[in-house]
Design an enzyme around this catalytic site. Sequence first.
Site, PDB file in Angstrom:
ATOM      1  N   TYR A 205       0.909  -1.081  -0.268  1.00 36.02           N
ATOM      2  CA  TYR A 205       0.026  -0.028  -0.010  1.00 36.02           C
ATOM      3  C   TYR A 205       0.683   1.316   0.061  1.00 36.02           C
ATOM      4  O   TYR A 205       1.976   1.366   0.882  1.00 36.02           O
ATOM      5  CB  TYR A 205      -1.038  -0.008   1.319  1.00 36.02           C
TER       6      TYR A 205
ATOM      7  N   ASN B 167      -3.531   5.938   6.305  1.00 35.16           N
ATOM      8  CA  ASN B 167      -4.375   6.475   7.165  1.00 35.16           C
ATOM      9  C   ASN B 167      -5.148   5.545   8.051  1.00 35.16           C
ATOM     10  O   ASN B 167      -4.865   4.393   8.098  1.00 35.16           O
ATOM     11  CB  ASN B 167      -5.166   7.645   6.500  1.00 35.16           C
TER      12      ASN B 167
ATOM     13  N   SER C  87       5.831   9.160  13.184  1.00 33.85           N
ATOM     14  CA  SER C  87       7.077   8.922  13.142  1.00 33.85           C
ATOM     15  C   SER C  87       7.673   9.542  14.532  1.00 33.85           C
ATOM     16  O   SER C  87       6.937  10.531  15.204  1.00 33.85           O
ATOM     17  CB  SER C  87       7.550   9.733  12.177  1.00 33.85           C
TER      18      SER C  87
ATOM     19  N   GLN D 141      11.898  14.597  11.360  1.00 29.89           N
ATOM     20  CA  GLN D 141      10.717  13.938  11.804  1.00 29.89           C
ATOM     21  C   GLN D 141       9.527  14.759  12.215  1.00 29.89           C
ATOM     22  O   GLN D 141       8.410  14.368  11.931  1.00 29.89           O
ATOM     23  CB  GLN D 141      10.929  12.980  13.170  1.00 29.89           C
TER      24      GLN D 141
ATOM     25  N   HIS E 268       7.173  15.440   9.347  1.00 30.46           N
ATOM     26  CA  HIS E 268       6.302  14.377   8.576  1.00 30.46           C
ATOM     27  C   HIS E 268       5.028  14.673   8.990  1.00 30.46           C
ATOM     28  O   HIS E 268       4.025  14.283   8.287  1.00 30.46           O
ATOM     29  CB  HIS E 268       6.660  13.106   9.311  1.00 30.46           C
TER      30      HIS E 268
ATOM     31  N   GLU F  35      11.454   4.724  17.706  1.00 29.51           N
ATOM     32  CA  GLU F  35      11.462   4.183  16.229  1.00 29.51           C
ATOM     33  C   GLU F  35      13.004   4.443  15.644  1.00 29.51           C
ATOM     34  O   GLU F  35      13.493   3.580  15.029  1.00 29.51           O
ATOM     35  CB  GLU F  35      10.545   5.020  15.442  1.00 29.51           C
ATOM     36  N   HIS F  36      13.397   5.839  15.773  1.00 31.13           N
ATOM     37  CA  HIS F  36      14.723   6.315  15.295  1.00 31.13           C
ATOM     38  C   HIS F  36      15.547   6.840  16.259  1.00 31.13           C
ATOM     39  O   HIS F  36      14.990   7.659  17.282  1.00 31.13           O
ATOM     40  CB  HIS F  36      14.565   7.388  14.128  1.00 31.13           C
TER      41      HIS F  36
ATOM     42  N   ASP G  91      16.388   7.311   5.788  1.00 33.77           N
ATOM     43  CA  ASP G  91      15.225   7.323   5.253  1.00 33.77           C
ATOM     44  C   ASP G  91      15.189   6.996   3.891  1.00 33.77           C
ATOM     45  O   ASP G  91      14.115   6.667   3.278  1.00 33.77           O
ATOM     46  CB  ASP G  91      14.515   8.694   5.218  1.00 33.77           C
TER      47      ASP G  91
ATOM     48  N   HIS H  63      -3.220 -39.590  19.519  1.00 35.96           N
ATOM     49  CA  HIS H  63      -2.122 -39.356  19.229  1.00 35.96           C
ATOM     50  C   HIS H  63      -1.175 -40.718  19.728  1.00 35.96           C
ATOM     51  O   HIS H  63       0.071 -40.889  18.911  1.00 35.96           O
ATOM     52  CB  HIS H  63      -1.696 -38.157  20.326  1.00 35.96           C
TER      53      HIS H  63
END
Lengths: 433, 433
Positions: B130, B214, B237, B259, B262, B327-328, B361, B420
């Site tokens: 996507y 989204n 982010s 960041q 964004h 995240e970063h 990135d 079994h």
Amino acid sequence: MPVFLNTRDSDFETQFTTLLGAKREDSPDVDAVVAGIIADVRARGDAAVLELTEKFDRLTLTPETLAFSAEEIDAAVAQVPEAEAEALSLAARRIRAYHERQMPHDESWTDATGARLGWRWGPVDAAGLYVPGGLASYPSSVLMNAIPAQVAGVKRLAICAPTPDGVANPLVLLAARLAGVDTIYRIGGAQAVAAMAYGTETIAPVDKITGPGNAFVAAAKRRVFGKVGIDMIAGPSEILVIADGDNDPDWIAVDLLSQAEHDESAQSILITDDAEFGAAVARAVDARLETLERRAIAGPSWRDYGAVITVADLDEAAALSDRIAPEHLELCVADPVALSEKITHAGAIFLGQWTPEAIGDYIGGPNHVLPTARSARFSSGLSVMDFLKRTTLAQMTPEALRAIGPAAETLAKSESLEAHGLSVRARLDRLNR
Amino acid sequence: MPVFLNTRDSDFETQFTTLLGAKREDSPDVDAVVAGIIADVRARGDAAVLELTEKFDRLTLTPETLAFSAEEIDAAVAQVPEAEAEALSLAARRIRAYHERQMPHDESWTDATGARLGWRWGPVDAAGLYVPGGLASYPSSVLMNAIPAQVAGVKRLAICAPTPDGVANPLVLLAARLAGVDTIYRIGGAQAVAAMAYGTETIAPVDKITGPGNAFVAAAKRRVFGKVGIDMIAGPSEILVIADGDNDPDWIAVDLLSQAEHDESAQSILITDDAEFGAAVARAVDARLETLERRAIAGPSWRDYGAVITVADLDEAAALSDRIAPEHLELCVADPVALSEKITHAGAIFLGQWTPEAIGDYIGGPNHVLPTARSARFSSGLSVMDFLKRTTLAQMTPEALRAIGPAAETLAKSESLEAHGLSVRARLDRLNR
């Protein structure tokens, strides 16, 4: 009666598609109830967990008795007969040996620009394992969930195992001890999942929740996904056996029944290139069903979802198998390795007639938590990877930045992300001074 | 104004907990709408997708024009300026080189009993990526999603990228071509996710869906999880920079802004052991915000969610970083490698002052699809592993079964799973005859 299909039949494709699409799972819409339970546990913590346990498990606990004490575990473990304790211990050793080989390696290298790149693996801090109560309270599942976590290096392991009416399974407690689990809470359902995800006054939150459960547990896991990691949403068990005519029909019959006995929604399918043999297996299943202890479960499973499919040759069998993407696949043929190489989608493959699937459930070494409902197309059984996460690493030198920085700046501008570009440009300008 | 915290302050713990718990995401309850869209696409296929595209993207398509034609892609790609095409091509090569090292190996061994054990990796058959439309239509994300799939060996790659009012991004089409994507559908939203998961007359279903989107896209991915695999549900982010006083405040300021620009919900945090330096960075951010193109986004992000935290030493910084699980993470300190070894939870680490996050990135090589919202505690960035699945393998010999079969039978009986046990017993009896 299971269905009997033959790829030569003109309506085979229609019938096979129907078989593939059979909705085997009751999916009661429990989501609203589960959402309410999770909100209640988040708001009221222990109090909510204790009330819900009283309501659903008919068990009165206090914050102090939510977890088994060391003495209670000692007493329960002492009840386990020696033969069972030894078998469980052998299983634990073999499962550990297999999973230790799964540990991935860190990597680090320097590329042509002088940039240092790589990644590093590390365990989650804490994992919570759900163990169902009642009929499906399986010590083997404790080993299969806890040992990979332990091998991964998870520091804190907790189990939630409901004990309806206060009845605990001593083997579950022994399995937990063998697998290094610190704390065992006697709670279950959506409230247990919520408590592990969000924490309460008594129950410390975990980072990852794994393990099977009923519709409420599954809905709760789906809801807390994102707040914590989860393994998968497992459906009813399945087995596909591909067998040529050179097998004992009774062996294949008990193999098929070993999944059918799990659940009325379980599915057992035989694919064979010998129609006569297929009929013999079906007769052997019927004979075994006359006396099997769990015939009230295995019978309906075989009747409603069982299938015997006759194919022209084993290539056809492999192609059908990939469309089924079975959780468990037994290859009882003369050259099982050659046939396995034609198979793309399967959770676990059991090669040759000396490898009944039940070996994999308990003691083979590979994990028995496997993708169901055709999800072997895109997912794998439980492994140490489920309890690890990767951090990527990058270190530029001035020279490396000079080499690749301008392209990053160009791309940042093309995406209208000016500050991204400026963060590179500020450094390039210093180098060019 | 961002918040300024200091670990020496008596209320630091309260303030830090508030910062950690800040709800940055609008989570409009779109789930009911998304459930309706998915049901509609399942029931009416193309017709539903076309109507929804007309409604949401103001674009009239037919089954024939759902996907870009090769000519349309050629024409769009020809518009891309050469510098941008070269930068994208360099990025693709570096991302491919990094991800090729991630390919895991198959394993196979014989244990002491003679049992043959192992596993095998294979790609999913088809993956759907996507790509958001509008402002967040990033060609770099196409590379980051498609290249790992291509490296994994996925045979069929499709993209869904909405083109509101018919406006397509030529760089997205070029990135798709560089990454070996076969088909690009100009559809988006929950309807695109539903079409990829369930298929329509024109759109072939895939096995795995990845990529950002989204709230509607996120809710749809959560709903189709299980029918297909998904990567993760990404939030806004985040960047955490740990910097000592020996840095240019402006470099750190643009790193924080890279960041913040964004999304108004993005979060940029600086941790430093030098309070003066922290104040200088905050002033540098304000100075940059006067002219930054996306100041209307970056400004509110920094004001509402930005933070400057002063610590006594870098050990404190590492401990706070692990609680944030960013995240970063940029480590702009004298010995970034030593500091990185004290960090447990982070999606990606950028080592040293010559490694601005923006390099990661676009062009460093590691993936930029990374765990947000503290999920680096339990999950990893996108990798080739997301497009692979493992099949476990086990093959017993008669001797191996004799060695370990009895323990399996014992455990099966202890779990009341008679069939079994019988599947093992039938074979052991033959051996003992």
